[in-house]
Design a protein around this motif. Structure first.
Motif, short mmCIF file in Angstrom:
data_model
loop_
_atom_site.label_atom_id
_atom_site.label_comp_id
_atom_site.label_asym_id
_atom_site.label_seq_id
_atom_site.Cartn_x
_atom_site.Cartn_y
_atom_site.Cartn_z
N LEU A 179 -5.86 -5.60 -13.35
CA LEU A 179 -6.09 -4.20 -13.66
C LEU A 179 -7.41 -3.56 -13.04
CD1 LEU A 179 -4.58 -3.61 -17.34
CD2 LEU A 179 -3.73 -3.20 -15.09
N MET B 143 4.26 -17.24 -16.63
CA MET B 143 3.21 -18.42 -16.80
C MET B 143 3.30 -19.14 -18.12
SD MET B 143 1.68 -18.79 -13.93
CE MET B 143 -0.02 -19.38 -13.98
N TYR B 144 3.39 -18.11 -19.03
CA TYR B 144 3.60 -18.69 -20.47
C TYR B 144 4.70 -19.50 -20.73
CZ TYR B 144 2.54 -19.26 -25.50
OH TYR B 144 2.36 -19.54 -26.51
N ALA C 45 -0.71 5.70 -5.20
CA ALA C 45 -1.60 5.34 -5.99
C ALA C 45 -0.85 5.13 -7.38
CB ALA C 45 -2.67 6.43 -6.58
N THR D 43 0.77 1.11 0.31
CA THR D 43 -0.59 1.37 1.00
C THR D 43 -0.27 1.75 2.46
OG1 THR D 43 -1.54 -0.42 -0.46
CG2 THR D 43 -2.61 0.53 1.80
N ILE E 124 -4.42 -10.54 -16.18
CA ILE E 124 -3.90 -9.24 -16.46
C ILE E 124 -5.06 -8.27 -16.57
CG2 ILE E 124 -3.00 -7.71 -18.26
CD1 ILE E 124 -1.02 -9.47 -19.35
N VAL F 41 -7.26 1.12 -5.86
CA VAL F 41 -6.81 2.40 -5.44
C VAL F 41 -7.80 3.40 -5.28
CG1 VAL F 41 -5.68 4.26 -7.07
CG2 VAL F 41 -4.66 1.91 -6.79
N SER G 154 1.42 -7.97 -13.21
CA SER G 154 0.65 -8.89 -13.92
C SER G 154 1.50 -9.34 -15.46
CB SER G 154 -0.45 -8.12 -14.50
OG SER G 154 -1.13 -7.48 -13.46
N VAL G 155 2.15 -8.27 -16.02
CA VAL G 155 2.88 -8.70 -17.19
C VAL G 155 3.87 -9.66 -16.96
CG1 VAL G 155 4.35 -7.74 -19.20
CG2 VAL G 155 2.07 -6.40 -18.40
N SER H 221 1.34 -2.88 -10.13
CA SER H 221 0.42 -3.99 -10.42
C SER H 221 0.27 -4.39 -11.80
CB SER H 221 -0.87 -3.57 -9.97
OG SER H 221 -1.04 -3.30 -8.74
N ILE H 222 0.57 -3.28 -12.79
CA ILE H 222 0.50 -3.64 -13.90
C ILE H 222 1.74 -4.30 -14.61
CG2 ILE H 222 1.14 -2.53 -16.35
CD1 ILE H 222 -0.81 -0.45 -15.45
N VAL I 14 -7.02 -3.52 -9.38
CA VAL I 14 -5.91 -2.50 -9.06
C VAL I 14 -6.60 -1.11 -8.93
CG1 VAL I 14 -4.59 -1.98 -10.78
CG2 VAL I 14 -3.52 -1.79 -8.82
N ILE J 151 1.26 1.78 -6.82
CA ILE J 151 0.56 0.54 -7.02
C ILE J 151 0.07 0.24 -8.24
CG2 ILE J 151 -1.86 -0.26 -5.98
CD1 ILE J 151 -1.42 1.55 -3.47
N ILE J 152 -0.54 1.31 -8.70
CA ILE J 152 -1.10 0.93 -10.21
C ILE J 152 0.26 0.31 -11.14
CG2 ILE J 152 -1.98 1.80 -12.54
CD1 ILE J 152 -3.81 3.58 -10.61
N VAL K 180 0.61 5.35 2.96
CA VAL K 180 -0.58 6.12 2.99
C VAL K 180 -1.46 6.00 4.51
CG1 VAL K 180 -3.00 6.47 2.08
CG2 VAL K 180 -0.99 5.80 0.48
N LEU K 181 -1.50 4.66 4.77
CA LEU K 181 -2.19 4.19 5.94
C LEU K 181 -1.33 4.93 7.41
CD1 LEU K 181 -3.35 0.73 5.82
CD2 LEU K 181 -4.55 2.97 5.13
N LEU L 134 -8.94 3.23 -1.72
CA LEU L 134 -8.05 3.71 -0.87
C LEU L 134 -8.00 5.30 -1.07
CD1 LEU L 134 -5.54 3.08 1.03
CD2 LEU L 134 -4.27 3.35 -0.87
N TRP L 135 -8.01 5.63 -1.91
CA TRP L 135 -8.02 7.20 -2.45
C TRP L 135 -9.15 7.74 -1.82
CZ3 TRP L 135 -4.52 9.84 -6.10
CH2 TRP L 135 -4.80 11.02 -6.08
N THR M 154 -3.41 -21.26 -22.05
CA THR M 154 -2.65 -20.66 -21.12
C THR M 154 -2.51 -19.13 -21.55
OG1 THR M 154 -1.18 -22.68 -21.22
CG2 THR M 154 -0.31 -20.78 -20.14
N LEU N 73 -0.61 10.53 -1.31
CA LEU N 73 -1.66 9.71 -2.08
C LEU N 73 -1.56 9.55 -3.40
CD1 LEU N 73 -4.09 8.04 -0.78
CD2 LEU N 73 -5.34 10.33 -1.26
N PRO N 74 -1.03 10.64 -4.16
CA PRO N 74 -0.81 10.60 -5.65
C PRO N 74 0.36 9.41 -6.13
CG PRO N 74 -1.08 12.66 -5.08
CD PRO N 74 -1.04 11.87 -4.08
N PHE O 103 -10.76 4.69 10.60
CA PHE O 103 -9.98 3.82 9.93
C PHE O 103 -10.54 2.46 10.06
CE2 PHE O 103 -6.10 1.33 10.21
CZ PHE O 103 -5.39 1.71 9.10
N PHE P 15 2.44 -12.96 -16.41
CA PHE P 15 1.85 -13.61 -17.74
C PHE P 15 2.91 -14.33 -18.47
CE2 PHE P 15 1.20 -12.71 -22.17
CZ PHE P 15 -0.01 -13.58 -22.35
#
Lengths: 711, 595
Positions: free
Chosen positions: A286, B81-82, B63, B39, A282, A293, B74-75, B70-71, A289, B66-67, B42-43, A296-297, A274, B59-60, A310, B78
């Protein structure tokens, strides 16, 4: 017999693991080239050529369709909506909607047809292969049916065939359509936007390939988990199967500890997996993503610059998926292909096994009617491997209705004699005739119609007792069944069963004792009323009580027919008209019980051995012992007495009696007195074998002495 | 519901971790929506006529959002789930231990009734089903509900009509999936059944091939196989149809709804173009995304409902094992049995596995310390049963059994069984070394003791001939032993325990004549001073017993020494004559051979 052999249909994790390792091993042993196997497999697809072509076109159609949908999205965003804005009306979208729905319906139809045809082609082929395999199993030489082979043969018909079905149905054809899908998506992407395509190929490998490679490590962790689970299952299986022993030896707390330990191990392995899977996620997240990005950029810049629309941006995302998903399938194809080929090889190996004897050509074939039952072995020599004959120059005449017993040590060739008579094999030299017809000229069906066989392991089929008795004559009436059962003394116990003749024989026939099962096989043989009856060790696995019961049934069964009896228990063969003693592939003695006992040869020794208190002559013991088992030195330094060596004691007494007798007759018996002392000493040492042999020798000589004229 | 609560009690031991996991699910679900919203911004900015400066201003930040989201997600995912896995693994770990503990205390009658495969599958597959429910079912439900609420909230704030459109396929998707599951389940079950039938057919036709051929039944058997084969083929096709239809329908419906979203969204874009309430491209795209995010879990939902029923059925099977009380167990006031001399007395003992059908009727038998009792009788006469009553593998239906004057039901089971050595008819060799197998009942035995026991059982020489000697692994994972070799190891195992009371239940049936004789000789010395019960098919082994008991239909019909019974001229005498008369005949012939 391996009743429980073969993988169970309910698949435990342990079984899956075993199968996995087996596959791995066998994959290495491949002998036939892929091309040869593939060609042969193709011949199985040939009869369904039209369906295969239809399937291929459906798949190509579906692949093309997968390109049209993103295009439609692009069109609505780039053309219809701007056009609508320009014209200030919304009705333009209706046309698009109609087209889109029509497209989706077509796609649905294509996918339905494709999946149905995949299943049809794959399963039909396997259906055909299985039919052929079963016909082959029914006709292949019985040498392939050695104990322990059952599971392997079965798995070819079930598992290997199953695997081929997937391969033939979807694997093979989908490679074509997947390739089309990949190439199509690639071309479309290039046409839509060169820059976005190039960017994608810079970023995408990270998005798809990283997980693709990481997955291997995860798989390893999961495999570890499965191994641990399999380990736990086997501990569990073992403890539960042996629970009576566990409790008899009060090992409960210790076994609890063992189980606790393996239980904990599976938990740990699973949590480790697991953890790995979590880290993997993860990583994938990463990578994804970053890719998203970047796309998209870059797209935003291109849209601002006017180089990308578009709609292209939206369509592109779908196209990327449509490009990589089939690519993964193609990447996995080689593995699937390899295991399918390994399966194919095993399937064909079964189909190519040597068949038993061939029927004589049409003109020479004899259909037997009622026979008298005269069997003649004429200079028969045979070996399963022709270089090492098992039977040598056998000559034997069995007259109609004669009862002949075949006797001899294990491996002497008794069962082979019968295998030849049933024509499971043909002799290499000489011939066997039935009523004067060479067996090779008689049609197998009419030959075997004359025979009934009762084996040592009373083999019953799944079904009711009645069905089992009727096995050889399904059209028999209930009255005939009952009559047959009564004749062999089976009726009484059958009626005592809860459902009488309708009692279902359980798997492994555990609801019947060996003796009861044997009686059912007697009734089964009797119902067919064969002219020739073969009893192959039919009473060896039965206790003396049951044997008493069976004996009567047996007598009835043997009445009025030619019978060949193989028996270990010589009490069964005493009443035979002729006893044939076979040793090492040759007939060494022949005659009635009394005659053979007179002779004092191998038969006498075998006969004596029946009684547990008699020691085996050394030559026999040596042959009987397995190679792994060294000669056992008796460890007891005590004089055998009591029930065990009773016969030896008897012999000793006879020896003494003879010595006295001869002494009284005036013979010189000093030598024998000396011998008697040394035998006694040997007995004290526990060296019973040599003592027994010396005793026999001495007794023999003393008897002969009396026949000689006195000097 | 009772079973559900009971299961939850197992989970409740880790409730804080469990609750933490559920909280994390909600957070995760929220974080999943954030990138979509970024997103969208931006759109939306890219909706023509766009302002390039605003695009590059947004945009920046988008971005980074989003990043970052997402990070973080995920954590969170994680950790969640554990935790989920940890809780469920701990739960089933405890459950399995409880099950094993219950199993190990079950009486023989339980094992007579049950099949090994069934028991094993309860501890493995059924527990696994329960795991899936505790880890998957509850979490997934929370996840689906949280996802629904969050997404609907987000979408509603953008456009209610579009939101309704997104939810439109929900009932269809759920119903179709549910129907799919309900239709495929019986077919799947039937497939397994037919597959099993195919297996049985093959096994029988392979093992019984000689019978099939001699009775000339190949055609009939082949026809039977074709029937099974055909049925399997039909089932596969039926399944393929369902598989192609229902998931395909779902894809179709979702495709159509997506088209409708583009259609309605397109209309909105056109209609609102240039107004302050403008519907932008980003808005359109988030509905496309939102619809599939809302529908995806619905496809699971039906299976989750299914897995709940399945898990509850599994839980019922598990609790059945946990709840059945062992039939033979210590009385609350049981005392330890002191070291015994070995007097065994049966007093009016009647016993039946099913109390209505007694296997043993009114047995009276007194065995003095050190006596050897041989028991014989036809199959099913109750020989083994009689022996099994002594170590209390079963409890008598009426009457009582005394050892040294103690009613065996009044003493502690462990202390009773420790003083009895029993070699069972079901030979059982564990997958372990030979040494461990022999030392099974006395794990701390010295090598000398083990060798001595092996010698007495006439298996030492064989063991020494093996490459690893006593350390050779036997059983499933090791070398295969013959029936006789297994029996001899069983005997050695019993002898090593060095008990006052010994029971041999037909333990030499596979051993060859000569070896059996040697074992008997060895036993003679070892049995001195011990009470022994011996069941065997072989009369010669019986002759020397102090007492011979002949059983028939559960009753003692004859009892006495060899000579007494011969004089009585009953069953024993008959059997003795059928086995030994021929030998006498030979001897007579030999003696008279000279004339």
């Amino acid at each position: 017999m391996g009743w429980h052999g073969g993988p169970p249909p309910g698949r435990g994790p342990g079984w899956r693991h075993d199968r996995f390792t087996r596959r791995e091993e066998e994959k290495l042993e491949r002998k036939v080239s892929d091309i040869v196997l593939l060609r042969r497999l193709m011949t199985y697809l040939a009869p369904y050529k039209r369906r295969v072509i239809a399937l291929t076109s459906l798949m190509i159609g579906a692949a093309i369709m997968s390109l049209v949908t993103p295009l439609m999205t692009k069109i609505v965003l780039d053309r219809f909506i701007p056009a609508g804005i320009e014209a200030g009306k919304t009705s333009v979208l209706n046309i698009w909607l109609l087209a889109m729905v029509a497209l989706l319906l077509a796609q649905f139809g294509l996918s339905y047809g494709r999946q149905y045809l995949i299943a049809w082609v794959g399963n039909k082929t396997i259906y055909q292969l299985r039919e052929e395999m079963v016909s082959q199993i029914q006709e292949m030489s019985i040498r392939y049916f050695a104990e322990g082979e059952t599971g392997r043969i079965m798995s070819r018909v079930t598992n290997d065939a199953e695997q081929l079905s997937y391969f033939l149905g979807s694997g093979l054809v989908s490679v074509v359509s997947d390739t089309i899908a990949v190439v199509g998506a690639l071309l479309l992407m290039f046409t839509l936007s060169l820059q976005l395509t190039l960017l994608s190929f810079a970023v995408i490998p990270v998005m798809f390939l990283v997980p693709f490679f990481m997955r291997r490590r995860i798989r390893k962790a999961w495999r570890q988990t499965r191994v641990k689970i399999a380990g736990m299952t086997s501990v569990l299986q073992e403890t539960v199967s042996g629970m009576k022993v566990v409790q008899a030896f009060t090992r409960e707390s210790r076994d609890m500890e063992t189980f606790n330990a393996v239980n904990l191990e599976t938990v740990r392995a699973r949590l480790r997996a697991t953890l790995m899977a979590g880290l993997f996620r993860i990583g994938v997240g990463l990578a994804q993503v970053v890719g998203t990005v970047a796309l998209l950029w870059y797209s935003a810049i291109q849209i601002v610059n006017g180089t990308v629309t578009f709609g292209t941006f939206v369509a592109f995302q779908t196209l990327l998926m449509n490009f990589f998903r089939p690519l993964m399938t193609i990447a996995n194809f080689y593995n699937d292909f390899q295991s399918a080929m390994a399966g194919a090889e095993r399937v064909f190996e079964l189909l190519d096994t040597e068949r038993e004897v061939e029927e004589a050509p049409e003109g020479e074939l004899v259909e037997l009617g009622e026979v008298r039952g005269e069997i003649v072995y004429d200079h028969v020599t045979f070996g399963y491997d022709p270089r090492t004959p098992v039977l040598r120059d056998i000559n034997l005449v069995i007259r109609p209705k004669e009862k002949v017993a075949l006797v001899g040590p294990t491996g002497a060739g008794k069962t082979t004699m019968i295998n030849l008579l049933c024509r499971f094999y043909d002799p290499q030299e000489g011939s066997i005739t039935l009523d004067g017809y060479d067996l090779r000229k008689i049609s197998l069906r009419s030959l075997r119609k004359q025979m009934g066989i009762v084996l040592q392991d009373p083999f019953l089929f799944q079904g009711t007792i009645k069905e089992n008795i009727k096995y050889g004559r399904p059209e028999a009436t209930d009255e005939e069944v009952i009559e047959a059962a009564k004749a062999v003394n089976a009726h009484e116990f059958i009626m005592k069963l809860p459902q009488g003749y309708e009692t279902v024989v359980r798997e492994g026939a555990t609801n019947l004792s060996v003796g009861q099962r044997q009686l059912i096989t007697f009734a089964r043989a009797l119902l067919v009323d064969p002219k020739i009856l073969i009893l192959d060790e039919a009473t060896s696995s039965v206790d003396p009580y049951t044997e008493l019961i069976i004996q009567k049934g047996l007598e009835r069964l043997l009445k009025d027919r030619t019978a060949i009896i193989i028996a270990h228990r010589l009490s069964t063969v005493r009443n035979a008209d002729k006893i044939v003693v076979i040793d090492n592939g040759r007939i060494v003695e022949m005659g009635r019980h009394e005659e053979l006992l007179e002779k004092g040869g191998l038969y006498t020794r075998l006969y004596m051995r029946q009684f547990r208190d008699l020691e085996e002559p050394e030559e026999l013991t040596a042959r009987q012992r397995g190679a792994g088992e060294p000669a056992q030195r008796p460890s007891m330094g005590r004089r055998p007495r009591g029930a065990g060596p009773g016969a030896l004691r008897g012999k000793m007494m006879e020896l003494r009696r003879l010595i006295k007798e001869r002494e009284a007759e005036g013979h010189d018996v000093r030598e024998f007195k000396e011998l008697s002392r040394s035998i006694f000493a040997a007995l004290r040492r526990g060296d019973v074998n040599s003592a027994s042999r010396k005793l026999d020798e001495a007794i023999e000589r003393l008897r002969n002495l009396s026949n000689k004229p006195q000097t | 519901m009772g079973n559900f609560i009971r299961l939850m009690k197992y989970v409740a031991r880790y409730w804080y971790l469990f609750a933490l996991g559920l909280g994390l699910i909600v957070i995760y679900r929220y974080l999943m929506v954030v990138p979509g919203l970024a997103t969208r911004r931006v759109l939306n900015a890219l909706t023509p006529p766009f302002d390039p400066d605003e695009v590059f201003r947004i945009l920046p930040r988008a971005a980074l959002t989003i990043i970052g989201a997402s990070i973080l997600s995920s954590v969170v995912n994680f950790v969640q789930m554990y935790l989920q896995s940890y809780v469920s693994q701990k739960t089933i770990y405890n459950l399995r231990n409880d099950l094993f503990n219950a199993l190990i205390q079950k009486s023989f009658s339980f094992y007579d009734r049950s099949r090994v495969g069934d028991i094993v599958s309860r501890v493995t597959s059924d527990v696994d089903r329960v795991r899936r429910m505790t880890s998957f079912w509850i979490n997934q439900m929370i996840s689906i509900v949280a996802g629904f609420v969050i997404w609907i909230g987000v979408l509603l704030s953008i456009n209610p009509w579009m939101t309704i459109l997104c939810l439109l396929p929900a009932p269809f998707v759920f119903l179709i999936t549910n129907r799919y599951r309900k239709l495929s389940r019986p077919i799947f079950a039937e497939q397994r059944r037919v597959f099993a039938e195919m297996n049985i057919f093959l096994q029988q036709n392979i093992v019984g091939t000689r019978v099939v051929r001699i009775f000339g039944q190949e055609k009939r058997e082949k026809k039977r196989f074709t029937g099974i084969n055909r049925r399997y083929f039909d089932l596969q096709l039926e399944m393929a149809k369902i598989r192609a239809l229902y998931p395909g329908l779902n894809t179709l419906i979702m495709g159509v709804v997506t088209a409708l979203i583009y259609w309605l969204g397109g209309r909105l874009i056109i209609v609102t173009h240039g107004t302050p309430m403008e519907f932008k491209w980003g808005d359109l795209m988030i509905f496309v995304q939102g619809m599939s995010s809302l529908m995806a879990p619905l496809r699971f939902l039906s299976f989750i409902v299914g897995s709940y029923t399945e898990a509850m059925a599994a839980a019922a099977r598990i609790f059945e094992i946990l709840d059945t009380e062992p039939e033979v167990k210590d009385k609350p006031d049981a005392v330890p049995l002191p070291p015994v001399k070995g007097e065994v007395v049966f007093e009016n003992v009647t016993f039946g596995y099913d109390p209505d059908r007694p296997v043993l009727k009114n047995i009276n038998l007194r065995v003095r310390p050190g006596e050897t009792v041989a028991i014989l009788g036809p199959t099913g006469s109750g020989k083994s049963t009689l022996l099994y009553l002594i170590p209390r593998f079963y409890d008598v239906t009426s009457g009582r059994i005394l050892i040294d004057g103690y009613d065996i039901r009044d003493v502690k089971l462990k202390s009773l069984r420790e003083q009895i050595g029993i070699a069972l008819q079901d030979i059982y060799i564990f997958s372990a070394t030979i040494r461990e197998n022999i030392a099974y009942g006395k794990p701390d035995a010295t090598m000398e003791e083990i060798v001595a026991a092996a010698k007495a059982a006439q298996i030492h020489d064989f063991i020494m001939s093996l490459p690893d000697g006593y350390d050779t692994v036997v059983g499933e994972r090791g070398i295969t032993l013959s029936g006789g070799q297994k029996q001899r190891i069983t005997i050695a195992r019993t002898l090593l325990k060095d008990p006052r009371i010994l029971i041999f239940d037909d333990t030499t049936s596979f051993v060859d004549t000569e070896t059996e004789y040697k074992i008997q000789k060895a036993l003679e010395a070892l049995l001195k001073g011990r009470t022994a019960f011996i069941v065997t098919q072989r009369l010669s082994a019986i002759k020397n017993a102090d007492k011979i008991v002949v059983l028939k239909d559960g009753e003692i019909v004859e009892c006495g020494t060899h000579e007494e019974l011969l004089a009585k001229d009953g069953i024993y005498a008959t059997i003795y004559r059928t086995q030994f008369a021929p030998r006498e005949e030979i001897l007579a012939r030999r003696m008279g051979g000279g004339e």
